[in-house]
Design a protein around this motif. Structure first.
Motif, PDB file in Angstrom:
ATOM      1  N   GLU A  11      36.171 -47.625  65.322  1.00 57.79           N
ATOM      2  CA  GLU A  11      35.331 -46.873  64.717  1.00 57.79           C
ATOM      3  C   GLU A  11      34.102 -46.513  65.524  1.00 57.79           C
ATOM      4  N   ALA A  12      33.500 -47.566  66.326  1.00 57.42           N
ATOM      5  CA  ALA A  12      32.277 -47.338  67.178  1.00 57.42           C
ATOM      6  C   ALA A  12      32.889 -46.513  68.272  1.00 57.42           C
ATOM      7  N   MET A  13      34.155 -46.803  68.931  1.00 60.43           N
ATOM      8  CA  MET A  13      34.738 -46.089  70.071  1.00 60.43           C
ATOM      9  C   MET A  13      34.651 -44.467  69.484  1.00 60.43           C
ATOM     10  N   VAL A  14      35.135 -44.024  68.412  1.00 61.67           N
ATOM     11  CA  VAL A  14      35.516 -42.811  68.115  1.00 61.67           C
ATOM     12  C   VAL A  14      34.218 -42.130  67.766  1.00 61.67           C
ATOM     13  N   GLU A  15      33.246 -42.825  67.381  1.00 63.56           N
ATOM     14  CA  GLU A  15      31.929 -42.188  67.182  1.00 63.56           C
ATOM     15  C   GLU A  15      31.286 -41.862  68.585  1.00 63.56           C
ATOM     16  N   ALA A  16      31.467 -42.994  69.721  1.00 67.22           N
ATOM     17  CA  ALA A  16      31.070 -42.697  70.770  1.00 67.22           C
ATOM     18  C   ALA A  16      31.569 -41.566  71.497  1.00 67.22           C
ATOM     19  N   VAL A  17      32.922 -41.385  71.203  1.00 67.70           N
ATOM     20  CA  VAL A  17      33.743 -40.419  72.039  1.00 67.70           C
ATOM     21  C   VAL A  17      33.295 -39.082  71.230  1.00 67.70           C
ATOM     22  N   HIS A  18      33.046 -39.004  70.129  1.00 72.17           N
ATOM     23  CA  HIS A  18      32.736 -37.830  69.532  1.00 72.17           C
ATOM     24  C   HIS A  18      31.292 -37.127  69.969  1.00 72.17           C
ATOM     25  N   LYS A  19      30.344 -38.298  69.851  1.00 72.43           N
ATOM     26  CA  LYS A  19      28.967 -38.011  70.517  1.00 72.43           C
ATOM     27  C   LYS A  19      29.155 -37.368  71.649  1.00 72.43           C
ATOM     28  N   THR A  20      29.647 -37.931  72.644  1.00 73.34           N
ATOM     29  CA  THR A  20      29.660 -37.577  74.174  1.00 73.34           C
ATOM     30  C   THR A  20      30.457 -36.059  74.287  1.00 73.34           C
ATOM     31  N   THR A  21      31.601 -35.914  73.736  1.00 76.43           N
ATOM     32  CA  THR A  21      32.167 -34.689  73.713  1.00 76.43           C
ATOM     33  C   THR A  21      31.246 -33.715  73.264  1.00 76.43           C
ATOM     34  N   LYS A  22      30.645 -33.981  72.141  1.00 79.14           N
ATOM     35  CA  LYS A  22      29.810 -32.882  71.793  1.00 79.14           C
ATOM     36  C   LYS A  22      28.491 -32.513  72.366  1.00 79.14           C
ATOM     37  N   HIS A  23      28.192 -33.496  73.022  1.00 78.59           N
ATOM     38  CA  HIS A  23      27.028 -33.223  74.061  1.00 78.59           C
ATOM     39  C   HIS A  23      27.378 -32.272  74.955  1.00 78.59           C
ATOM     40  N   PHE A  24      28.541 -32.496  75.792  1.00 78.40           N
ATOM     41  CA  PHE A  24      28.967 -31.487  76.818  1.00 78.40           C
ATOM     42  C   PHE A  24      29.347 -30.192  76.379  1.00 78.40           C
ATOM     43  N   ILE A  25      29.997 -30.280  74.918  1.00 73.93           N
ATOM     44  CA  ILE A  25      30.389 -28.795  74.458  1.00 73.93           C
ATOM     45  C   ILE A  25      29.173 -28.034  74.367  1.00 73.93           C
ATOM     46  N   LYS A  26      27.863 -28.739  74.024  1.00 78.25           N
ATOM     47  CA  LYS A  26      26.742 -28.006  73.595  1.00 78.25           C
ATOM     48  C   LYS A  26      26.126 -27.397  75.230  1.00 78.25           C
ATOM     49  N   LYS A  27      26.670 -28.184  76.299  1.00 78.60           N
ATOM     50  CA  LYS A  27      26.095 -27.722  77.345  1.00 78.60           C
ATOM     51  C   LYS A  27      27.179 -26.368  78.109  1.00 78.60           C
ATOM     52  N   ASN A  28      27.763 -25.815  77.174  1.00 77.54           N
ATOM     53  CA  ASN A  28      28.810 -24.607  77.556  1.00 77.54           C
ATOM     54  C   ASN A  28      29.890 -25.170  78.398  1.00 77.54           C
ATOM     55  N   LYS A  29      30.339 -26.458  78.531  1.00 81.14           N
ATOM     56  CA  LYS A  29      31.186 -26.828  79.534  1.00 81.14           C
ATOM     57  C   LYS A  29      32.713 -26.709  78.951  1.00 81.14           C
ATOM     58  N   PHE A  30      33.689 -26.601  79.843  1.00 81.83           N
ATOM     59  CA  PHE A  30      35.177 -26.682  79.201  1.00 81.83           C
ATOM     60  C   PHE A  30      35.307 -28.163  79.327  1.00 81.83           C
ATOM     61  N   VAL A  31      35.449 -28.678  77.995  1.00 86.09           N
ATOM     62  CA  VAL A  31      35.510 -30.115  78.014  1.00 86.09           C
ATOM     63  C   VAL A  31      36.851 -30.945  78.000  1.00 86.09           C
ATOM     64  N   THR A  32      37.006 -31.729  78.864  1.00 90.05           N
ATOM     65  CA  THR A  32      38.413 -32.481  78.798  1.00 90.05           C
ATOM     66  C   THR A  32      38.104 -34.048  78.645  1.00 90.05           C
ATOM     67  N   LEU A  33      39.347 -34.703  78.324  1.00 92.55           N
ATOM     68  CA  LEU A  33      39.267 -36.112  78.446  1.00 92.55           C
ATOM     69  C   LEU A  33      40.365 -36.628  78.676  1.00 92.55           C
ATOM     70  N   PHE A  34      40.302 -37.898  79.357  1.00 91.15           N
ATOM     71  CA  PHE A  34      41.329 -38.748  79.707  1.00 91.15           C
ATOM     72  C   PHE A  34      41.457 -39.998  79.120  1.00 91.15           C
ATOM     73  N   GLY A  35      42.349 -40.414  78.412  1.00 90.98           N
ATOM     74  CA  GLY A  35      42.557 -41.956  77.625  1.00 90.98           C
ATOM     75  C   GLY A  35      43.052 -42.574  78.754  1.00 90.98           C
ATOM     76  N   GLY A  36      43.270 -43.830  78.080  1.00 90.75           N
ATOM     77  CA  GLY A  36      42.984 -44.429  76.922  1.00 90.75           C
ATOM     78  C   GLY A  36      44.299 -44.053  75.909  1.00 90.75           C
ATOM     79  N   GLU A  37      44.213 -44.715  74.749  1.00 86.17           N
ATOM     80  CA  GLU A  37      45.352 -44.457  73.763  1.00 86.17           C
ATOM     81  C   GLU A  37      44.799 -43.549  72.976  1.00 86.17           C
TER      82      GLU A  37
END
Length: 311
Positions: free
Chosen positions: A81-107
């Motif tokens: 749950e903490a991981m999901v929230e950290a990913v959510h927060k970080t992803t949203k942070h960069f979306i707000k900076k008008n970036k094309f946001v990509t992630l590589f996991g991880g499972e």
């Protein structure tokens, strides 16, 4: 902040301020249930990327020149749950900076956080889920943030399209939408499946790509390989058409479980990521003016406005 850049590109193309693209590594493997090692996926992917040619023949582009910022890895692992929230927060942070946001996991559990962020930021979102597994359990092993639950929330809150599915639990049949699911065994005999899938998508599309969607003959290094999967060129044909016809707002790639001996899977993952970027930006010249104002970007992509204090 590390001095390492994505694919070893020059620093001039790796600065946050001038990059159009952000790459967030998420080395998490807290809920996998068979082979462990997906937490090593981002490192293997980045190492392979450094040895990849950066000229894409098909699109005649060098997409890294659009700028790719390699963000600090999301390393929260105290609980799913903490991981999901950290990913959510970080992803949203960069979306707000008008970036094309990509992630590589991880499972695949990381995608619960990324999908949640994109769904909050883009109106009428389609989630294109490419995977061998349905991942539609409401909870598994005591957590709703398990990899087996990766797109359950998306099935309830977004327009979910699933492609390549060939393994699932009987309980998931009560959640799965058969009209929006393209099972692997049907793809070989349905020449119209690509058009059908795209026709069911809204304008804004987020792609979550589990690498076990591929047949294990071309990508064996994943935690839960399943026979009967997708092959390289049919996958690229589909992705290219999605990127051409829809506004792909971001994507994640998950479930690379690297093997010390078998390196072709790492390179396939690296190439897939680069091809997806190439398709996204193939119509744009590097020298094109890039409007960094949040207001105009929000209007262009139908982004839902959010308050500054939300992050």
């Amino acid at each position: 902040m590390s001095s390492k850049t994505y694919a070893g590109i020059p620093q001039e193309y790796a600065k946050l301020e001038t990059s159009k693209i952000v790459l967030i590594p998420v080395p998490y493997d807290g809920t996998s249930t068979w082979q462990k090692g997906a937490d090593k996926g981002p490192e293997a992917f980045l190492n392979a990327s450094e040895n990849m040619e950066t000229y894409d023949i098909e699109t005649a582009t060098e997409v890294y020149q659009q700028g790719v910022f390699l963000a600090d890895a999301v390393t929260e692992n105290s609980s799913p749950e903490a991981m999901v929230e950290a990913v959510h927060k970080t992803t949203k942070h960069f979306i707000k900076k008008n970036k094309f946001v990509t992630l590589f996991g991880g499972e695949h559990s990381i995608s619960i956080g990324s999908i949640r962020a994109f769904n909050e930021c883009f109106d009428n979102l389609t989630v294109l889920h490419i995977d061998a597994h349905a991942d539609l359990r409401k909870s598994y092993q005591g957590s709703a943030c398990n990899h087996a639950c990766a797109v359950y929330e998306a099935s309830q809150t977004t327009n979910l399209i699933q492609v390549g599915i060939r393994s699932m639990d009987v309980k998931e049949t009560t959640v799965l939408d058969p009209e929006k699911t393209y099972f692997a065994h049907e793809l070989a005999t349905n020449e119209f499946w690509i058009d059908s899938a795209i026709d069911q998508m809204t304008d804004n599309v987020f792609i979550t790509f589990d690498l076990d969607a591929f047949d294990p003959s071309i990508l064996p290094s994943t935690g839960t390989p399943e026979p009967g999967g997708l092959f390289w060129y049919e996958t690229l044909d589909f992705l290219k058409k999605v990127f051409t016809e829809k506004n792909v707002v971001g994507f994640d790639i998950v479930e690379l479980c690297p093997n010390k001996i078998e390196k072709s899977s790492d390179f396939l993952a690296a190439k897939l990521y680069y091809k997806m970027l190439s398709y996204k930006f193939m119509g744009e010249n590097v020298e094109d003016d890039y409007d960094n104002t949040y207001e105009s970007k929000a209007q262009k992509n139908n982004v839902t406005k959010f308050n500054d204090d939300e992050y």
